[in-house]
Design an enzyme around this catalytic site. Structure first.
Site, PDB file in Angstrom:
ATOM      1  N   GLY A 145       2.528   2.160  10.989  1.00 32.47           N
ATOM      2  CA  GLY A 145       3.466   3.271  10.889  1.00 32.47           C
ATOM      3  C   GLY A 145       4.141   3.621  12.208  1.00 32.47           C
TER       4      GLY A 145
ATOM      5  CD  GLU B  38      -3.490  -2.567   7.244  1.00 32.93           C
ATOM      6  OE1 GLU B  38      -2.457  -2.846   6.641  1.00 32.93           O
ATOM      7  OE2 GLU B  38      -4.027  -1.442   7.165  1.00 32.93           O
TER       8      GLU B  38
ATOM      9  CB  SER C 162       5.296  -2.032  11.994  1.00 31.03           C
ATOM     10  OG  SER C 162       4.864  -0.716  12.318  1.00 31.03           O
TER      11      SER C 162
ATOM     12  CG  HIS D  56      -5.831   1.733   5.222  1.00 29.33           C
ATOM     13  ND1 HIS D  56      -5.393   2.662   6.138  1.00 29.33           N
ATOM     14  CD2 HIS D  56      -4.822   0.847   5.072  1.00 29.33           C
ATOM     15  CE1 HIS D  56      -4.161   2.342   6.509  1.00 29.33           C
ATOM     16  NE2 HIS D  56      -3.797   1.241   5.887  1.00 29.33           N
TER      17      HIS D  56
ATOM     18  CD  GLU E 186      -2.803   5.252   6.920  1.00 31.55           C
ATOM     19  OE1 GLU E 186      -2.774   5.286   5.685  1.00 31.55           O
ATOM     20  OE2 GLU E 186      -1.892   4.767   7.620  1.00 31.55           O
TER      21      GLU E 186
ATOM     22  CE  LYS F  99      -0.167   3.082   4.810  1.00 32.27           C
ATOM     23  NZ  LYS F  99      -0.023   3.135   6.258  1.00 32.27           N
TER      24      LYS F  99
ATOM     25  CG  ASN G 238      -1.719   1.211   1.420  1.00 25.70           C
ATOM     26  OD1 ASN G 238      -1.737   2.081   0.539  1.00 25.70           O
ATOM     27  ND2 ASN G 238      -2.407   1.312   2.538  1.00 25.70           N
TER      28      ASN G 238
HETATM   29  P1  13P Z   1       3.038   0.316   7.806  1.00 24.55           P
HETATM   30  O1  13P Z   1       3.566  -0.953   7.191  1.00 24.55           O
HETATM   31  O2  13P Z   1       3.757   1.544   7.342  1.00 24.55           O
HETATM   32  O3  13P Z   1       2.913   0.197   9.299  1.00 24.55           O
HETATM   33  O4  13P Z   1       1.546   0.488   7.248  1.00 24.55           O
HETATM   34  C1  13P Z   1       0.674  -0.571   7.294  1.00 24.55           C
HETATM   35  C2  13P Z   1      -0.509  -0.245   6.496  1.00 24.55           C
HETATM   36  O5  13P Z   1      -1.277   0.642   6.830  1.00 24.55           O
HETATM   37  C3  13P Z   1      -0.744  -1.006   5.257  1.00 24.55           C
HETATM   38  O6  13P Z   1      -1.993  -0.757   4.727  1.00 24.55           O
END
Ligand code: 13P
Length: 255
Positions: free
Chosen positions: A173, A167, A213, A95, A97, A11, A9
């Protein structure tokens, strides 16, 4: 047997040229991997260009969101028809976010899942608890409610086309990965819910990815767990070498 699925992803990172560069690097590095589904999910602006790079290769394309309507007066919206047209076969939905910063709810995710399936897109449906919910021992309750609402009125024949991504918000993150056993516990619970909502057959075949992560150093242990069928990778998917190592280390598990 569930085929592992590792998705990146990206982002809100990468200009078009940067995205093309990363896709080229991954295509070169991973051309021989056929036993794992590898999906990359660039921003909308790069979808079509990245598709040009990876079309005909073993890499697959995904979008990071979509609107549930096919078209219409929805300024800023991008529909399932449009992401399919750009070359995507997958779409990340719900997601955290999107839920935290853009008001996404499990009800809107439900509408998007139905629309995605109509366009032959495989939804990667994200669920996960935040830190306070985990600390209050409400993880299972939160996951159950999210899944129930996201999968509302989705029949078994449709539901079998989904991928679920667990997740935990506190692991995204932050560098704090869920311990493999902690993640396995939730994955197993998700599978038990799928048995309840549908049946053993569907639950046994549906893939559940872990995200939060994920790095080359922890992927092996995570996917060695029985119910972890791959990963949804954020930060480490932005670097060709790191993402390559994640996929290569997954191969070692021999699932
Ligand atoms: P990270 O791997 O940066 O923690 O992000 C995970 C994520 O949100 C994947 O969709």
């Amino acid at each position: 047997m569930r085929k592992l699925i590792i998705a990146g992803n990206w982002k809100m990172f990468k200009t078009i040229l940067e995205a093309i560069d990363l896709a080229n690097g991954l295509k070169r590095n991973l051309f021989d991997v056929t036993t794992i589904d590898i999906v990359i999910c660039p921003a909308f602006t790069s979808l079509a260009e990245v598709y040009e790079v990876i079309s005909g290769s073993n890499l697959q394309l995904g979008a990071q969101d979509m609107h549930w309507e096919e078209q219409g007066a929805f300024t800023g919206g991008v529909s399932g028809l449009m992401v399919k047209d750009a070359g995507a076969d997958f779409v990340i939905l719900g997601h955290s976010e999107r839920r935290i910063y853009f008001g996404e709810t499990s009800q809107s995710v439900n509408k998007k899942i139905k629309a995605a399936l109509k366009f032959n897109l495989t939804p990667i449906v994200c669920v996960g608890e935040n830190l306070s919910q985990r600390e209050e021992n409400r993880t299972f309750e939160v996951i159950k409610q999210q899944l129930e609402e996201c999968l509302d009125a989705i029949e078994k024949e449709e539901a079998r086309k989904l991928v679920i991504a667990y997740e935990p918000v506190w692991a995204i993150g932050t560098g704090k990965t869920a311990l493999p056993k902690q993640a396995q516990e939730v994955h197993k619970y998700i599978r038990s819910l799928l048995v309840k909502f549908y049946d053993e057959d569907l639950a046994g075949n549906l893939r559940i990815q872990y995200g939060g992560s994920v790095k080359p150093e922890n992927i092996f242990q995570l996917i060695s767990e029985e119910d972890i069928d791959g990963a949804l990778v954020g930060g480490a998917s932005l670097d060709a070498e790191l993402f390559t190592s994640i996929v290569r280390n997954s191969l070692k598990v021999g699932k």
